[in-house]
Design an enzyme around this catalytic site. Sequence first.
Site, PDB file in Angstrom:
ATOM      1  N   LYS A 180      63.907 105.601  44.042  1.00  0.00           N
ATOM      2  CA  LYS A 180      62.835 105.634  43.024  1.00  0.00           C
ATOM      3  C   LYS A 180      62.392 107.085  42.789  1.00  0.00           C
ATOM      4  O   LYS A 180      62.098 107.482  41.658  1.00  0.00           O
ATOM      5  CB  LYS A 180      61.657 104.769  43.477  1.00  0.00           C
ATOM      6  CG  LYS A 180      60.465 104.767  42.555  1.00  0.00           C
ATOM      7  CD  LYS A 180      60.693 104.046  41.234  1.00  0.00           C
ATOM      8  CE  LYS A 180      59.456 104.161  40.345  1.00  0.00           C
ATOM      9  NZ  LYS A 180      59.543 103.389  39.121  1.00  0.00           N
ATOM     10  N   LYS A 248      51.347 110.565  41.587  1.00  0.00           N
ATOM     11  CA  LYS A 248      51.639 110.031  42.931  1.00  0.00           C
ATOM     12  C   LYS A 248      53.138 110.113  43.206  1.00  0.00           C
ATOM     13  O   LYS A 248      53.566 110.601  44.260  1.00  0.00           O
ATOM     14  CB  LYS A 248      51.160 108.571  43.023  1.00  0.00           C
ATOM     15  CG  LYS A 248      51.771 107.786  44.169  1.00  0.00           C
ATOM     16  CD  LYS A 248      51.294 106.337  44.183  1.00  0.00           C
ATOM     17  CE  LYS A 248      51.762 105.474  43.037  1.00  0.00           C
ATOM     18  NZ  LYS A 248      53.146 105.027  43.091  1.00  0.00           N
TER      19      LYS A 248
END
Length: 300
Positions: A180, A248
């Site tokens: 990811k 983030k």
Amino acid sequence: MTAPLKIAFLGLGVMGGPMAGHLARAGHAVTLWNRTSAKAAARAEALAQEGFAVRVAATAAEAAEGQDAVLTCVGNDDDLAQVVLGPAGALAAMTPGALFVDHTTVSAEIARRIAGEAARLGLLAVDAPVSGGQAGAESGKLSIMCGGEADAIVAAVPVMQAYAARIVHVGGAGAGQTTKAVNQICIAGVLQSLSEAIRFGQAAGLDMERVLEAVSGGAAQSWQMVNRWQTMAAGEFDFGFAVDWMRKDLGIALAEAKALGVDLPVTGLIDSYYAEVQAMGGGRQDTSALIRRLPEGAGK
Ligand code: NAP
């Protein structure tokens, strides 16, 4: 369809809510839990209107008890630790042999920590972050990148098929999360290039619809171009994946790169640009809001 299972879904936000809905529609016996309980009640009510009865639990641990599988999609590392770990967390309440799947985007480090705790408790665990955004969650066509042991992946795939178009087992615990990070590194630079291209074309006085038609069939084509060009050019940024979340994710990628001794200069720069977008009040706008910090050119 896979045999019906007892499944709890914890975290019913933009992504988790629709994913839980697909599990109910696939015939599973679904229990919902969300920190803000009104969201779980609203989701249960909407599913009931469709003819699917689901249970709402008062706590994460209560939701997790006695389930065949427990799935999560919350915010960041700390949120996931709060929901899953510790004596009141979901893992401790699960039955040995059951499956735990996390769809949150978090660090590979916490994914490995959870996998270790799951192994200690006799549970199967998969880190399974997703790509495809709000639209992918709603249409049930997410891409899912998985880390974990083969037996855990075998158990997780039929469950995740309720909302996935693609599921890839990349490697051991944490490999899904590291993949990811790769995904987010790819996206960051593309969005900045698109922002610059749009401002350049606008300043030159081009018809941007015609430009899109011309370039989207060639080597410059990308998912971001096809799905975000028109809305970026129009200054619309309400499409799901928030700038706050992107910061983030880029933070995770940059920290991991540092630990690996890999230089990510463009990713670092784009992260600082996203900090500017946050300072402009764009934290909850979607990631294509990157274009906001580029003023429109004066033209000739
Ligand atoms: P969201 O709409 O903000 O939802 C976050 C969910 O997590 C809510 O249900 C929230 O509960 C819950 N939560 C947050 N902190 C918590 C805590 N400490 N304890 C318990 N529950 C907590 O976010 P989202 O867009 O669904 O994203 C969820 C995850 O998927 C993030 O990691 C994000 O990076 C990732 N992701 C998002 C997208 C996208 O397009 N949105 C795409 C790919 C991946 P409350 O309702 O009580 O706040």
